[in-house]
Scaffold this motif. Sequence first.
Motif, mmCIF file in Angstrom:
data_model
loop_
_atom_site.group_PDB
_atom_site.id
_atom_site.type_symbol
_atom_site.label_atom_id
_atom_site.label_comp_id
_atom_site.label_asym_id
_atom_site.label_seq_id
_atom_site.Cartn_x
_atom_site.Cartn_y
_atom_site.Cartn_z
ATOM 1 N N ILE A 1 -1.680 -11.791 -4.702
ATOM 2 C CA ILE A 1 -1.232 -10.913 -3.620
ATOM 3 C C ILE A 1 0.088 -10.247 -4.002
ATOM 4 O O ILE A 1 0.273 -9.047 -3.806
ATOM 5 C CB ILE A 1 -1.116 -11.692 -2.299
ATOM 6 N N SER A 2 0.994 -11.025 -4.565
ATOM 7 C CA SER A 2 2.284 -10.488 -4.987
ATOM 8 C C SER A 2 2.099 -9.359 -6.003
ATOM 9 O O SER A 2 2.779 -8.330 -5.933
ATOM 10 C CB SER A 2 3.133 -11.602 -5.591
ATOM 11 N N LYS A 3 1.168 -9.536 -6.899
ATOM 12 C CA LYS A 3 0.902 -8.524 -7.927
ATOM 13 C C LYS A 3 0.389 -7.230 -7.297
ATOM 14 O O LYS A 3 0.808 -6.140 -7.672
ATOM 15 C CB LYS A 3 -0.105 -9.073 -8.931
ATOM 16 N N VAL A 4 -0.515 -7.332 -6.342
ATOM 17 C CA VAL A 4 -1.061 -6.144 -5.681
ATOM 18 C C VAL A 4 0.014 -5.467 -4.817
ATOM 19 O O VAL A 4 0.096 -4.238 -4.770
ATOM 20 C CB VAL A 4 -2.299 -6.493 -4.827
ATOM 21 N N MET A 5 0.858 -6.264 -4.170
ATOM 22 C CA MET A 5 1.917 -5.685 -3.335
ATOM 23 C C MET A 5 2.932 -4.922 -4.178
ATOM 24 O O MET A 5 3.505 -3.943 -3.708
ATOM 25 C CB MET A 5 2.587 -6.769 -2.506
ATOM 26 N N ALA A 6 3.144 -5.357 -5.406
ATOM 27 C CA ALA A 6 4.005 -4.661 -6.368
ATOM 28 C C ALA A 6 5.382 -4.310 -5.802
ATOM 29 O O ALA A 6 5.909 -3.237 -6.064
ATOM 30 C CB ALA A 6 3.297 -3.417 -6.897
ATOM 31 N N GLY A 7 5.948 -5.198 -4.990
ATOM 32 C CA GLY A 7 7.284 -4.982 -4.453
ATOM 33 C C GLY A 7 7.359 -3.987 -3.313
ATOM 34 O O GLY A 7 8.443 -3.719 -2.790
ATOM 35 N N ARG A 8 6.226 -3.418 -2.903
ATOM 36 C CA ARG A 8 6.198 -2.480 -1.782
ATOM 37 C C ARG A 8 5.916 -3.236 -0.492
ATOM 38 O O ARG A 8 5.226 -4.248 -0.508
ATOM 39 C CB ARG A 8 5.109 -1.433 -2.001
ATOM 40 N N GLY B 1 -23.237 -5.925 14.931
ATOM 41 C CA GLY B 1 -21.870 -6.398 15.104
ATOM 42 C C GLY B 1 -21.684 -7.888 14.904
ATOM 43 O O GLY B 1 -20.569 -8.364 14.757
ATOM 44 N N MET B 2 -22.763 -8.644 14.901
ATOM 45 C CA MET B 2 -22.656 -10.093 14.717
ATOM 46 C C MET B 2 -22.849 -10.496 13.260
ATOM 47 O O MET B 2 -22.622 -11.633 12.899
ATOM 48 C CB MET B 2 -23.671 -10.824 15.597
ATOM 49 N N SER B 3 -23.296 -9.571 12.425
ATOM 50 C CA SER B 3 -23.479 -9.844 11.001
ATOM 51 C C SER B 3 -22.377 -9.121 10.244
ATOM 52 O O SER B 3 -22.268 -7.902 10.311
ATOM 53 C CB SER B 3 -24.833 -9.323 10.513
ATOM 54 N N GLY B 4 -21.577 -9.876 9.534
ATOM 55 C CA GLY B 4 -20.488 -9.260 8.801
ATOM 56 C C GLY B 4 -20.022 -10.148 7.666
ATOM 57 O O GLY B 4 -20.521 -11.255 7.474
ATOM 58 N N VAL B 5 -19.053 -9.642 6.930
ATOM 59 C CA VAL B 5 -18.477 -10.390 5.822
ATOM 60 C C VAL B 5 -16.959 -10.324 5.916
ATOM 61 O O VAL B 5 -16.392 -9.286 6.264
ATOM 62 C CB VAL B 5 -18.947 -9.841 4.453
ATOM 63 N N PRO B 6 -16.278 -11.422 5.603
ATOM 64 C CA PRO B 6 -14.812 -11.405 5.601
ATOM 65 C C PRO B 6 -14.282 -10.545 4.455
ATOM 66 O O PRO B 6 -14.803 -10.596 3.338
ATOM 67 C CB PRO B 6 -14.435 -12.866 5.385
ATOM 68 N N THR B 7 -13.289 -9.739 4.746
ATOM 69 C CA THR B 7 -12.619 -8.939 3.734
ATOM 70 C C THR B 7 -11.113 -9.039 3.955
ATOM 71 O O THR B 7 -10.658 -9.438 5.028
ATOM 72 C CB THR B 7 -13.051 -7.455 3.784
ATOM 73 N N LEU B 8 -10.360 -8.671 2.943
ATOM 74 C CA LEU B 8 -8.900 -8.645 3.030
ATOM 75 C C LEU B 8 -8.409 -7.230 2.789
ATOM 76 O O LEU B 8 -8.805 -6.596 1.817
ATOM 77 C CB LEU B 8 -8.283 -9.562 1.974
ATOM 78 N N HIS B 9 -7.553 -6.756 3.684
ATOM 79 C CA HIS B 9 -6.948 -5.439 3.528
ATOM 80 C C HIS B 9 -5.442 -5.596 3.460
ATOM 81 O O HIS B 9 -4.862 -6.405 4.199
ATOM 82 C CB HIS B 9 -7.286 -4.534 4.717
ATOM 83 N N ASN C 1 -15.637 -14.093 -3.813
ATOM 84 C CA ASN C 1 -15.684 -12.718 -4.309
ATOM 85 C C ASN C 1 -15.127 -11.705 -3.320
ATOM 86 O O ASN C 1 -15.623 -10.585 -3.208
ATOM 87 C CB ASN C 1 -17.098 -12.315 -4.731
ATOM 88 N N ILE C 2 -14.090 -12.108 -2.573
ATOM 89 C CA ILE C 2 -13.414 -11.193 -1.657
ATOM 90 C C ILE C 2 -12.376 -10.411 -2.465
ATOM 91 O O ILE C 2 -11.527 -10.998 -3.127
ATOM 92 C CB ILE C 2 -12.687 -11.949 -0.528
ATOM 93 N N PHE C 3 -12.449 -9.101 -2.396
ATOM 94 C CA PHE C 3 -11.443 -8.262 -3.031
ATOM 95 C C PHE C 3 -10.355 -7.926 -2.020
ATOM 96 O O PHE C 3 -10.634 -7.794 -0.827
ATOM 97 C CB PHE C 3 -12.064 -6.961 -3.553
ATOM 98 N N LEU C 4 -9.133 -7.782 -2.493
ATOM 99 C CA LEU C 4 -8.019 -7.323 -1.654
ATOM 100 C C LEU C 4 -7.970 -5.811 -1.789
ATOM 101 O O LEU C 4 -7.718 -5.279 -2.871
ATOM 102 C CB LEU C 4 -6.716 -7.964 -2.111
ATOM 103 N N ILE C 5 -8.231 -5.117 -0.690
ATOM 104 C CA ILE C 5 -8.292 -3.655 -0.691
ATOM 105 C C ILE C 5 -6.965 -3.113 -0.178
ATOM 106 O O ILE C 5 -6.552 -3.408 0.948
ATOM 107 C CB ILE C 5 -9.456 -3.157 0.195
ATOM 108 N N ASP C 6 -6.304 -2.330 -0.994
ATOM 109 C CA ASP C 6 -5.005 -1.746 -0.621
ATOM 110 C C ASP C 6 -5.233 -0.509 0.231
ATOM 111 O O ASP C 6 -5.710 0.513 -0.253
ATOM 112 C CB ASP C 6 -4.213 -1.402 -1.892
ATOM 113 N N ARG C 7 -4.906 -0.622 1.515
ATOM 114 C CA ARG C 7 -5.070 0.485 2.448
ATOM 115 C C ARG C 7 -3.734 0.911 3.048
ATOM 116 O O ARG C 7 -3.686 1.486 4.138
ATOM 117 C CB ARG C 7 -6.027 0.084 3.572
#
Length: 109
Positions: free
Chosen positions: A13-20, A36-44, A100-106
């Motif tokens: 996480i620290s690497k993706v945040m890159a000090g920002r 709406g009841m079927s979904g997958v956990p993701t990280l943004h 296999n959750i990717f951290l998506i930078d939004r």
Amino acid sequence: MKITLDAAAEKMISKVMAGRPGMLRLVYDTENCGCGMSGVPTLHLVSKPGAYDIPIENSPYPFWIDQMQAVFFENELSLQGEENTRTFRLDGPSQFYTSNIFLIDRREA
């Protein structure tokens, strides 16, 4: 609600945040899942929480979740980083949610 990170997850996480500045959102993504009841956990990684977000207890990063999506998760979660694949694994005390959750930078530019 509380989420605990292992050392690999913190490092990734620290690497993706890159000090920002930014904060993490745990999202129950239902887009293209059928209903709406079927979904997958993701990280943004976002600049600010959503209008209906509530905080998830964590250190060292601020985590948020939409209050309506919180029902899909247990009160205590753990996030492990998989450095080889640059993905995360989410678990609770009584179940495995997904890997296999990717951290998506939004974050806003």
